[in-house]
Design a protein around this motif. Structure first.
Motif, short mmCIF file in Angstrom:
data_model
loop_
_atom_site.label_atom_id
_atom_site.label_comp_id
_atom_site.label_asym_id
_atom_site.label_seq_id
_atom_site.Cartn_x
_atom_site.Cartn_y
_atom_site.Cartn_z
N VAL A 36 38.85 25.09 51.79
CA VAL A 36 37.89 25.13 50.70
C VAL A 36 36.53 25.39 51.34
O VAL A 36 36.12 24.64 52.22
N PHE A 37 35.86 26.46 50.91
CA PHE A 37 34.59 26.79 51.55
C PHE A 37 33.41 26.15 50.85
O PHE A 37 32.46 25.70 51.50
N ASP A 38 33.44 26.13 49.52
CA ASP A 38 32.27 25.67 48.78
C ASP A 38 32.70 25.26 47.37
O ASP A 38 33.05 26.12 46.57
N PRO A 39 32.68 23.97 47.07
CA PRO A 39 33.14 23.49 45.76
C PRO A 39 32.14 23.76 44.63
O PRO A 39 32.47 23.52 43.47
N THR A 40 30.95 24.27 44.94
CA THR A 40 29.94 24.48 43.90
C THR A 40 30.49 25.35 42.77
O THR A 40 31.04 26.42 43.02
N GLY A 93 33.93 23.03 38.81
CA GLY A 93 34.12 22.36 37.52
C GLY A 93 33.72 23.26 36.36
O GLY A 93 34.38 23.27 35.31
N ASP A 94 32.64 24.02 36.53
CA ASP A 94 32.20 24.95 35.48
C ASP A 94 33.19 26.10 35.32
O ASP A 94 33.49 26.53 34.20
N THR A 95 33.68 26.59 36.44
CA THR A 95 34.68 27.67 36.40
C THR A 95 35.94 27.19 35.69
O THR A 95 36.54 27.92 34.89
N VAL A 101 36.30 28.25 44.78
CA VAL A 101 35.99 27.46 45.97
C VAL A 101 36.29 28.20 47.28
O VAL A 101 35.99 27.70 48.36
N GLU A 102 36.87 29.37 47.18
CA GLU A 102 37.27 30.07 48.40
C GLU A 102 36.11 30.71 49.16
O GLU A 102 36.25 31.04 50.33
#
Lengths: 309, 309
Positions: B230-234, B237-239, B274-275
């Motif tokens: 997982v590179f970036d969870p930002t 949740g919205d996605t 998140v990729e």
């Protein structure tokens, strides 16, 4: 009927959770595994050791479920293995308050003649040398060997653990242990690395977050059933392993597809285990209860998006 | 074509993860929701606000995906909302380094005439008064109103949050927020309590541990796809919420059964988000990618234990 050989502790546990505490009650990995596997149509045997302080009623509880205990050594004048622990408020972690190895310290497992040709062997959490010794006694290659272990052996007996891991088909460990064993944080990478150590199938238990089964490029996930209340997680992992191995033994099918079902059965049985203290819920669990909850697992996970080929 | 109205931030983000850091890049709840919902056959619009520092190429990125931005106010001389955060090593928690509300501070949402009759409204994470104001502007009762929120509003604007929660059909929050909002530790109990506050459907997001959908006595669970990295969870949740709402809008079906599919689509889309950093992966995601991963979700969760009735 297919034969399942179970190796693991038979013990006294004293447990504290936010909901209460128990005196010495029946515990041990092999106990939970045996009670769980008893829900399948298999002939099972427990190889373990207790002292002569171990009550007859606990032995009866196993034999009433057709579990062979001829390999359960009773040491005269010996004391049964004792573990005591306290769970934190979230029930996801615990402190060990006391561990008394007692008769377990010098345990030499002896597999009953009849079970040296078992179809499935489940090596419950124990010293890796004990696990290896059981495999040495098999006179016929089992269809499937399942190993459960924990971080304690990674810390204290890693070479012996790696030796026995080489010899098994399935390993079941929790997420932190998978990370420790592999040195990889990503569970996908951890499972891939562990597959190079021997086991073709890696089961990673995530407690309330379910369990993952890895094999080559395939992954299957079984959720834990969301419960109103978890009373006591003790034995959940062993119960899971017992359900998994019991189902595989009964079905005589070690395909990945069939292991998916086995993982669901394991999760199903574990979801009962945590509902009450110790083995209480498992002792009066009926096959009807299990069947009914299987419907809940289906409802929980199955969806019907149609994919065109 | 059915209409989906999206309300939420459109922003600049600066992100640090163990894998690297970014300068100011495109971010914001409505951005992620819009990019995700664009994978469905729906007519969507974003209601939000930016400053005139917001690049035309970012606006183009939205309009190229047929997202109506007539409700995206551009404040002359204003600066776009900015958020900066640093993720911890496990990517499960983060520290906010900087928040500059800028034009968001005085934001008065204006729903374009055409979208006051939207079929589905997704109220992304924003001040509850802004969310309420959008609902006030609807001239026709939407088939479904979905609300996403966070602990910040529970701490700072609880009465206003409770007011808007009363008016929605579905709430999506994470596990800790569900516990905070309900005062219940068990997620089953928490979801039951939240259902008494208004929403008939409660979605609890557990990040890498998947998502739960609760309705009355029914529960459905969608796992997160296990990823190598997982590179970036930002924006995950919205996605997720965008995929959920996009699918519901397209399918015009608000049954629990169909919501199961919507949850799977949401998890599917979030697994791409998140990729890579920020919106990078979502920007070049194809419908073929989504379909292919849907097969992985089926393989990951579907089993074939046959139950006799």
């Amino acid at each position: 009927m297919n034969k399942l050989l179970i190796v693991g502790t038979v013990a006294f546990d004293a447990i504290e959770t936010p909901f209460g505490k128990t005196d010495k009650i029946l515990g041990g990995a092999a106990t939970y595994i045996g009670l769980s596997a008893a829900h399948f149509n298999v002939k099972s045997a427990i190889v373990s050791v207790v002292g002569d302080d171990f009550p007859q009623e606990y032995l009866d509880l196993l034999t009433e479920r057709n579990i062979d205990i001829s390999g359960l050594e009773i040491v005269k004048g010996g004391k049964t293995f004792f573990w005591s622990g306290r769970y934190h408020n979230d029930l996801n972690s615990r402190d060990t308050l006391d561990t008394q190895l007692n008769v377990l310290a010098d345990f030499q497992p002896k597999v009953p003649q009849e079970f040296t040709t078992s179809d499935v062997v489940l090596l419950g959490n124990l010293h890796p040398l004990v696990q290896s010794s059981v495999l040495d006694q098999m006179t016929q290659k089992p269809k499937l060997i399942v190993l459960d272990t924990m971080n304690f052996w990674m810390d204290c007996a890693l070479p012996e653990l790696l030796d026995v891991i080489k010899r098994v088909d399935v390993i079941t460990i929790n997420d932190e242990e998978a990370r420790q064993l592999s040195g990889e944080y990503s569970l996908v990478k951890a499972a891939a690395k562990i597959q190079t150590m021997g086991p073709k199938f890696v089961v990673i238990k995530k407690g309330e977050h379910g369990a993952l089964l890895f094999h080559d490029k395939e992954i299957f996930f079984a959720p834990a059933l969301p419960l109103e209340e978890v009373f006591d997680p003790t034995g959940a992992g062993d119960t899971f392993a017992g359900g998994f191995a019991g189902y595989i033994t009964q079905s005589e099918n070690i395909s990945f597809k069939n292991m998916k079902n086995a993982i669901i059965y394991g999760s199903n049985l574990a979801s009962f285990c945590v509902e009450e203290f110790g083995t209480q819920r498992m002792e009066r669990l009926t096959n009807q209860d299990v069947l009914s909850r299987l419907r809940q697992f289906k409802a929980l996970t199955q969806f019907d998006i149609v994919l065109e080929e």
